[in-house]
Write a protein that holds these residues in place. Sequence first.
Motif, PDB file in Angstrom:
ATOM      1  N   LYS A  48      71.576  19.191  72.480  1.00 28.51           N
ATOM      2  CA  LYS A  48      70.439  18.588  71.790  1.00 28.51           C
ATOM      3  C   LYS A  48      69.126  18.979  72.448  1.00 28.51           C
ATOM      4  O   LYS A  48      68.104  19.111  71.793  1.00 28.51           O
ATOM      5  CB  LYS A  48      70.567  17.059  71.799  1.00 28.51           C
ATOM      6  N   ASP A 170      60.596  24.906  69.305  1.00 28.32           N
ATOM      7  CA  ASP A 170      61.404  23.676  69.272  1.00 28.32           C
ATOM      8  C   ASP A 170      62.138  23.542  67.948  1.00 28.32           C
ATOM      9  O   ASP A 170      63.297  23.106  67.903  1.00 28.32           O
ATOM     10  CB  ASP A 170      60.520  22.446  69.503  1.00 28.32           C
ATOM     11  N   SER A 171      61.467  23.903  66.865  1.00 27.34           N
ATOM     12  CA  SER A 171      62.099  23.835  65.551  1.00 27.34           C
ATOM     13  C   SER A 171      63.280  24.811  65.469  1.00 27.34           C
ATOM     14  O   SER A 171      64.349  24.467  64.953  1.00 27.34           O
ATOM     15  CB  SER A 171      61.068  24.176  64.469  1.00 27.34           C
ATOM     16  N   SER A 174      66.168  23.469  67.525  1.00 26.44           N
ATOM     17  CA  SER A 174      66.849  22.396  66.808  1.00 26.44           C
ATOM     18  C   SER A 174      67.796  22.947  65.758  1.00 26.44           C
ATOM     19  O   SER A 174      68.924  22.459  65.589  1.00 26.44           O
ATOM     20  CB  SER A 174      65.816  21.474  66.154  1.00 26.44           C
ATOM     21  N   ASP A 175      67.363  23.971  65.057  1.00 25.23           N
ATOM     22  CA  ASP A 175      68.219  24.607  64.051  1.00 25.23           C
ATOM     23  C   ASP A 175      69.442  25.246  64.709  1.00 25.23           C
ATOM     24  O   ASP A 175      70.560  25.190  64.171  1.00 25.23           O
ATOM     25  CB  ASP A 175      67.439  25.672  63.277  1.00 25.23           C
ATOM     26  N   TYR A 177      70.855  24.269  67.446  1.00 29.39           N
ATOM     27  CA  TYR A 177      71.732  23.159  67.849  1.00 29.39           C
ATOM     28  C   TYR A 177      72.591  22.703  66.671  1.00 29.39           C
ATOM     29  O   TYR A 177      73.805  22.502  66.804  1.00 29.39           O
ATOM     30  CB  TYR A 177      70.892  21.993  68.372  1.00 29.39           C
ATOM     31  N   LYS A 178      71.967  22.569  65.512  1.00 27.08           N
ATOM     32  CA  LYS A 178      72.690  22.086  64.333  1.00 27.08           C
ATOM     33  C   LYS A 178      73.791  23.054  63.905  1.00 27.08           C
ATOM     34  O   LYS A 178      74.898  22.632  63.571  1.00 27.08           O
ATOM     35  CB  LYS A 178      71.708  21.861  63.184  1.00 27.08           C
TER      36      LYS A 178
END
Length: 246
Positions: A48, A170-171, A174-175, A177-178
């Motif tokens: 995360k 950061d975006s 995050s992608d 991570y998903k």
Amino acid sequence: MAQQRLDLNELLQALTNFPTHPDYLQLIVKKHINHYEYYLAARAQLAKHDGPSFLAPTWGTAFENSSLWIGGCRPSLIIRLVYVLCGYQQNAHLAEFLDVVTRGKQGDISSSQLISIDALHAKTIKEEDKLTSIFASLQKVADEPLALLAYNSRNIGESNQGEVVDKAMDSHASDMYKILVEADKLRLDILKRMIDILTPLQAVEFQVASKKLQVGLHEWSKRRDIQMGITQLFNTDNHSSSGDSL
């Protein structure tokens, strides 16, 4: 990797001492599946904070990281390994390495089991292709904003829009991570489905084969890193591995 070696020893002992005790073999298989679930849950929590670091982790060897698919093994590797063990697809080098297993009961896979395995293989390839396509699109999405920010920077690697750069990265993280979490879910799902198809003894033999392959690949890769000078270059002993437990 230490846990993988402990699990491998326990699986080998089960094959030697309790090959005709299906209830015990099922407990052993479930125990090691639980180890994998715990690993994935712990990794998801850590990822995360920085998803990209788990796609090619610094603690993995260079050869291992070059073989990763979205942070781990391809789920279809599970099916291909079973094919090899039952003689459906021949691989002399792998068969020799897994000699203790190929003399077991994997070759006794029934026609109904093989039909189920083939169907699972087809489903797995479709799911892999979907995630691969999503992963490729995410990489393209990161190109434009970062490329424009880099072009508009006065100094290379710097920007007068620091917050905008951080937000874009950061975006993207995050992608990443998903998609890593989704890939891990698929790996676990295919593993469980394969275990359901196999008999308890076949399931133990399969886990022995997968762990021998993972531990062996890690050790071979560590030796290769040393030979290539990579270990000294990065000043790391590569104590851990990025590979998956199957």
